[in-house]
Design a protein around this motif. Structure first.
Motif, PDB file in Angstrom:
ATOM      1  N   SER A 115     -24.810 -44.900   2.169  1.00  0.00           N
ATOM      2  CA  SER A 115     -26.069 -45.387   1.594  1.00  0.00           C
ATOM      3  C   SER A 115     -26.829 -44.227   0.960  1.00  0.00           C
ATOM      4  CB  SER A 115     -26.953 -46.029   2.677  1.00  0.00           C
ATOM      5  OG  SER A 115     -27.521 -45.010   3.493  1.00  0.00           O
ATOM      6  N   ALA A 116     -27.762 -44.594   0.059  1.00  0.00           N
ATOM      7  CA  ALA A 116     -28.566 -43.569  -0.610  1.00  0.00           C
ATOM      8  C   ALA A 116     -29.477 -42.864   0.395  1.00  0.00           C
ATOM      9  CB  ALA A 116     -29.384 -44.211  -1.732  1.00  0.00           C
ATOM     10  N   ASN A 117     -29.939 -43.587   1.410  1.00  0.00           N
ATOM     11  CA  ASN A 117     -30.790 -42.952   2.426  1.00  0.00           C
ATOM     12  C   ASN A 117     -30.034 -41.853   3.174  1.00  0.00           C
ATOM     13  OD1 ASN A 117     -33.283 -44.141   2.153  1.00  0.00           O
ATOM     14  ND2 ASN A 117     -32.760 -45.912   3.414  1.00  0.00           N
ATOM     15  N   GLN A 118     -28.778 -42.135   3.496  1.00  0.00           N
ATOM     16  CA  GLN A 118     -27.978 -41.115   4.190  1.00  0.00           C
ATOM     17  C   GLN A 118     -27.806 -39.889   3.294  1.00  0.00           C
ATOM     18  OE1 GLN A 118     -24.410 -43.407   5.179  1.00  0.00           O
ATOM     19  NE2 GLN A 118     -25.039 -43.491   7.329  1.00  0.00           N
ATOM     20  N   ALA A 119     -27.600 -40.131   2.011  1.00  0.00           N
ATOM     21  CA  ALA A 119     -27.415 -39.013   1.067  1.00  0.00           C
ATOM     22  C   ALA A 119     -28.695 -38.180   0.969  1.00  0.00           C
ATOM     23  CB  ALA A 119     -27.022 -39.553  -0.302  1.00  0.00           C
ATOM     24  N   LEU A 120     -29.844 -38.859   0.948  1.00  0.00           N
ATOM     25  CA  LEU A 120     -31.130 -38.162   0.863  1.00  0.00           C
ATOM     26  C   LEU A 120     -31.333 -37.269   2.090  1.00  0.00           C
ATOM     27  CD1 LEU A 120     -33.770 -37.850  -0.738  1.00  0.00           C
ATOM     28  CD2 LEU A 120     -34.633 -39.878   0.431  1.00  0.00           C
ATOM     29  N   LEU A 121     -30.999 -37.798   3.264  1.00  0.00           N
ATOM     30  CA  LEU A 121     -31.160 -37.011   4.498  1.00  0.00           C
ATOM     31  C   LEU A 121     -30.208 -35.813   4.499  1.00  0.00           C
ATOM     32  CD1 LEU A 121     -31.533 -39.872   7.142  1.00  0.00           C
ATOM     33  CD2 LEU A 121     -33.322 -38.386   6.235  1.00  0.00           C
ATOM     34  N   ALA A 122     -28.984 -36.037   4.029  1.00  0.00           N
ATOM     35  CA  ALA A 122     -28.001 -34.942   3.975  1.00  0.00           C
ATOM     36  C   ALA A 122     -28.525 -33.825   3.075  1.00  0.00           C
ATOM     37  CB  ALA A 122     -26.673 -35.467   3.450  1.00  0.00           C
ATOM     38  N   ALA A 123     -29.090 -34.217   1.924  1.00  0.00           N
ATOM     39  CA  ALA A 123     -29.633 -33.223   0.995  1.00  0.00           C
ATOM     40  C   ALA A 123     -30.784 -32.458   1.654  1.00  0.00           C
ATOM     41  CB  ALA A 123     -30.101 -33.908  -0.284  1.00  0.00           C
ATOM     42  N   LYS A 124     -31.641 -33.185   2.390  1.00  0.00           N
ATOM     43  CA  LYS A 124     -32.779 -32.533   3.050  1.00  0.00           C
ATOM     44  C   LYS A 124     -32.317 -31.539   4.125  1.00  0.00           C
ATOM     45  CE  LYS A 124     -36.839 -34.257   3.514  1.00  0.00           C
ATOM     46  NZ  LYS A 124     -37.589 -33.821   2.327  1.00  0.00           N
ATOM     47  N   ALA A 125     -31.158 -31.842   4.716  1.00  0.00           N
ATOM     48  CA  ALA A 125     -30.612 -30.930   5.735  1.00  0.00           C
ATOM     49  C   ALA A 125     -29.962 -29.704   5.093  1.00  0.00           C
ATOM     50  CB  ALA A 125     -29.600 -31.668   6.605  1.00  0.00           C
ATOM     51  N   GLY A 126     -29.872 -29.724   3.768  1.00  0.00           N
ATOM     52  CA  GLY A 126     -29.353 -28.536   3.063  1.00  0.00           C
ATOM     53  C   GLY A 126     -27.892 -28.633   2.656  1.00  0.00           C
ATOM     54  N   ALA A 127     -27.314 -29.862   2.725  1.00  0.00           N
ATOM     55  CA  ALA A 127     -25.909 -30.006   2.329  1.00  0.00           C
ATOM     56  C   ALA A 127     -25.714 -29.596   0.868  1.00  0.00           C
ATOM     57  CB  ALA A 127     -25.452 -31.443   2.528  1.00  0.00           C
ATOM     58  N   SER A 128     -24.636 -28.891   0.593  1.00  0.00           N
ATOM     59  CA  SER A 128     -24.343 -28.523  -0.798  1.00  0.00           C
ATOM     60  C   SER A 128     -23.762 -29.723  -1.542  1.00  0.00           C
ATOM     61  CB  SER A 128     -23.314 -27.387  -0.847  1.00  0.00           C
ATOM     62  OG  SER A 128     -23.565 -26.435   0.131  1.00  0.00           O
ATOM     63  N   TYR A 129     -23.077 -30.596  -0.804  1.00  0.00           N
ATOM     64  CA  TYR A 129     -22.447 -31.790  -1.388  1.00  0.00           C
ATOM     65  C   TYR A 129     -22.690 -32.980  -0.471  1.00  0.00           C
ATOM     66  CZ  TYR A 129     -19.523 -28.095  -3.512  1.00  0.00           C
ATOM     67  OH  TYR A 129     -19.072 -26.967  -4.159  1.00  0.00           O
ATOM     68  N   VAL A 130     -22.724 -34.179  -1.081  1.00  0.00           N
ATOM     69  CA  VAL A 130     -22.684 -35.416  -0.279  1.00  0.00           C
ATOM     70  C   VAL A 130     -21.463 -36.211  -0.733  1.00  0.00           C
ATOM     71  CG1 VAL A 130     -25.108 -35.705   0.333  1.00  0.00           C
ATOM     72  CG2 VAL A 130     -24.316 -36.522  -1.903  1.00  0.00           C
ATOM     73  N   SER A 131     -20.794 -36.837   0.233  1.00  0.00           N
ATOM     74  CA  SER A 131     -19.595 -37.626  -0.095  1.00  0.00           C
ATOM     75  C   SER A 131     -19.784 -39.106   0.228  1.00  0.00           C
ATOM     76  CB  SER A 131     -18.394 -37.097   0.702  1.00  0.00           C
ATOM     77  OG  SER A 131     -17.960 -35.884   0.195  1.00  0.00           O
ATOM     78  N   PRO A 132     -20.293 -39.878  -0.744  1.00  0.00           N
ATOM     79  CA  PRO A 132     -20.362 -41.328  -0.539  1.00  0.00           C
ATOM     80  C   PRO A 132     -18.974 -41.940  -0.756  1.00  0.00           C
ATOM     81  CG  PRO A 132     -21.664 -40.610  -2.449  1.00  0.00           C
ATOM     82  CD  PRO A 132     -20.865 -39.455  -2.030  1.00  0.00           C
ATOM     83  N   PHE A 133     -18.565 -42.839   0.151  1.00  0.00           N
ATOM     84  CA  PHE A 133     -17.223 -43.445   0.124  1.00  0.00           C
ATOM     85  C   PHE A 133     -17.281 -44.789  -0.594  1.00  0.00           C
ATOM     86  CE2 PHE A 133     -14.706 -41.508   3.900  1.00  0.00           C
ATOM     87  CZ  PHE A 133     -15.185 -40.249   3.623  1.00  0.00           C
ATOM     88  N   ILE A 134     -16.925 -44.817  -1.849  1.00  0.00           N
ATOM     89  CA  ILE A 134     -17.104 -46.067  -2.597  1.00  0.00           C
ATOM     90  C   ILE A 134     -16.018 -47.113  -2.319  1.00  0.00           C
ATOM     91  CG2 ILE A 134     -18.524 -45.122  -4.441  1.00  0.00           C
ATOM     92  CD1 ILE A 134     -15.974 -45.066  -6.141  1.00  0.00           C
ATOM     93  N   GLY A 135     -14.763 -46.664  -2.172  1.00  0.00           N
ATOM     94  CA  GLY A 135     -13.668 -47.621  -1.951  1.00  0.00           C
ATOM     95  C   GLY A 135     -13.867 -48.419  -0.673  1.00  0.00           C
ATOM     96  N   ARG A 136     -14.293 -47.721   0.384  1.00  0.00           N
ATOM     97  CA  ARG A 136     -14.478 -48.424   1.667  1.00  0.00           C
ATOM     98  C   ARG A 136     -15.631 -49.418   1.576  1.00  0.00           C
ATOM     99  NH1 ARG A 136     -13.089 -43.986   6.441  1.00  0.00           N
ATOM    100  NH2 ARG A 136     -11.429 -42.958   5.285  1.00  0.00           N
ATOM    101  N   LEU A 137     -16.656 -49.115   0.741  1.00  0.00           N
ATOM    102  CA  LEU A 137     -17.746 -50.084   0.527  1.00  0.00           C
ATOM    103  C   LEU A 137     -17.219 -51.292  -0.246  1.00  0.00           C
ATOM    104  CD1 LEU A 137     -20.775 -47.755  -0.300  1.00  0.00           C
ATOM    105  CD2 LEU A 137     -20.699 -49.445   1.546  1.00  0.00           C
ATOM    106  N   ASP A 138     -16.462 -51.025  -1.314  1.00  0.00           N
ATOM    107  CA  ASP A 138     -15.868 -52.118  -2.107  1.00  0.00           C
ATOM    108  C   ASP A 138     -15.013 -53.020  -1.209  1.00  0.00           C
ATOM    109  OD1 ASP A 138     -17.033 -50.957  -4.303  1.00  0.00           O
ATOM    110  OD2 ASP A 138     -15.176 -50.419  -5.323  1.00  0.00           O
ATOM    111  N   ASP A 139     -14.258 -52.391  -0.298  1.00  0.00           N
ATOM    112  CA  ASP A 139     -13.375 -53.157   0.604  1.00  0.00           C
ATOM    113  C   ASP A 139     -14.162 -54.194   1.409  1.00  0.00           C
ATOM    114  OD1 ASP A 139     -11.239 -51.639  -0.208  1.00  0.00           O
ATOM    115  OD2 ASP A 139     -11.199 -50.352   1.570  1.00  0.00           O
ATOM    116  N   LEU A 140     -15.435 -53.865   1.692  1.00  0.00           N
ATOM    117  CA  LEU A 140     -16.262 -54.792   2.493  1.00  0.00           C
ATOM    118  C   LEU A 140     -17.047 -55.769   1.627  1.00  0.00           C
ATOM    119  CD1 LEU A 140     -17.808 -52.538   5.288  1.00  0.00           C
ATOM    120  CD2 LEU A 140     -15.826 -54.037   5.419  1.00  0.00           C
ATOM    121  N   GLY A 141     -16.819 -55.708   0.312  1.00  0.00           N
ATOM    122  CA  GLY A 141     -17.524 -56.606  -0.590  1.00  0.00           C
ATOM    123  C   GLY A 141     -18.868 -56.070  -1.039  1.00  0.00           C
TER     124      GLY A 141
END
Ligand code: E4P
Length: 228
Positions: A115-141
């Motif tokens: 989710s975008a919220n998880q990505a925002l929190l990761a960025a705030k924690a100082g992550a250099s990259y965020v990895s959203p998993f699109i295929g697994r989301l598509d798999d769930l519809g």
């Protein structure tokens, strides 16, 4: 957009490096264990081999659940090779570990983001990259690409420098969509990379060019005979 291979398979990585288009590699415990079984090599040996082969970054994931353990593992991975980016997983412990590692100057990639919220929190924690998993989301519809659109827009709004690394890519259309949305990186299995190269019209066109060229060659051979 940078292109990463999502594999620990040394042969696949070597092939992509030789094509001259590879910007980096992502691995995860599933991919690494597959390669360990295939080659009977230790995890660290494989990770080092990948680092020696690839010009860009190599993502290696921690397997601990508790933050101080993740930090210990992350430091160890980062010390293994300067190309290593430490993958930490999303969650409270993961955020704490990411914060500590990034404050020590260790590059991190927060994985298992859905989710975008998880990505925002990761960025705030100082992550250099965020990895959203699109295929697994598509798999769930769910629309995986919609999450990418949201993350790219939010990061743009606030000039967040964390790079959006589109993960769990299943086919070439995912790569096009990721690029259209302005994602920084797409990581994909070797099979998807191979499909990106191919187009039936390229093969048909090349065959026609070469057939015509061959015909011209045989004509050239005949011309001196005709003029005699
Ligand atoms: C990302 O770094 C992950 O390794 C990966 O993209 C997961 O993909 P999958 O859903 O095909 O396992």
């Amino acid at each position: 957009m940078k292109i990463f291979l999502d594999t620990a398979d040394i042969d696949e990585i070597r092939a992509a490096v030789n094509w001259g288009i590879l910007d980096g590699v992502t691995t995860n415990p599933t991919l690494l264990s597959k390669e360990m079984n295939r080659t009977r090599k230790e995890a660290r040996e494989i990770q080092l081999e990948i680092c020696e082969m690839v010009e860009g970054v190599v993502n290696a994931e921690v397997t601990s659940l508790e933050s101080s353990e993740m930090v210990r593992e992350g430091r160890e991975l980062a010390a293994l090779h300067k190309k290593i980016v430490v993958k930490t997983h999303m969650g409270i412990e993961g955020l704490q570990a990411t914060k500590t590692l990034s404050s020590e100057g260790i590059r991190t990639n927060m994985t298992l983001i859905f989710s975008a919220n998880q990505a925002l929190l990761a960025a705030k924690a100082g992550a250099s990259y965020v990895s959203p998993f699109i295929g697994r989301l598509d798999d769930l519809g769910h629309l995986g690409m919609e999450v990418i659109r949201q993350i790219v827009e939010i990061f743009d709004n606030y000039e967040i420098s964390t790079e959006v690394l589109v993960a769990s890519i299943r086919h070439p259309l995912h790569v096009i969509d990721a690029a259209l949305l302005g994602a920084d990186i797409a990581t994909m299995p070797f099979a998807v990379l191979e499909k990106m190269v191919k187009h039936p019209l390229t093969d048909i066109g090349l065959k026609r060019f070469l057939d015509d060229w061959k015909k011209a060659g045989s004509l050239e051979e005949k011309i001196p005979l005709l003029t005699k």
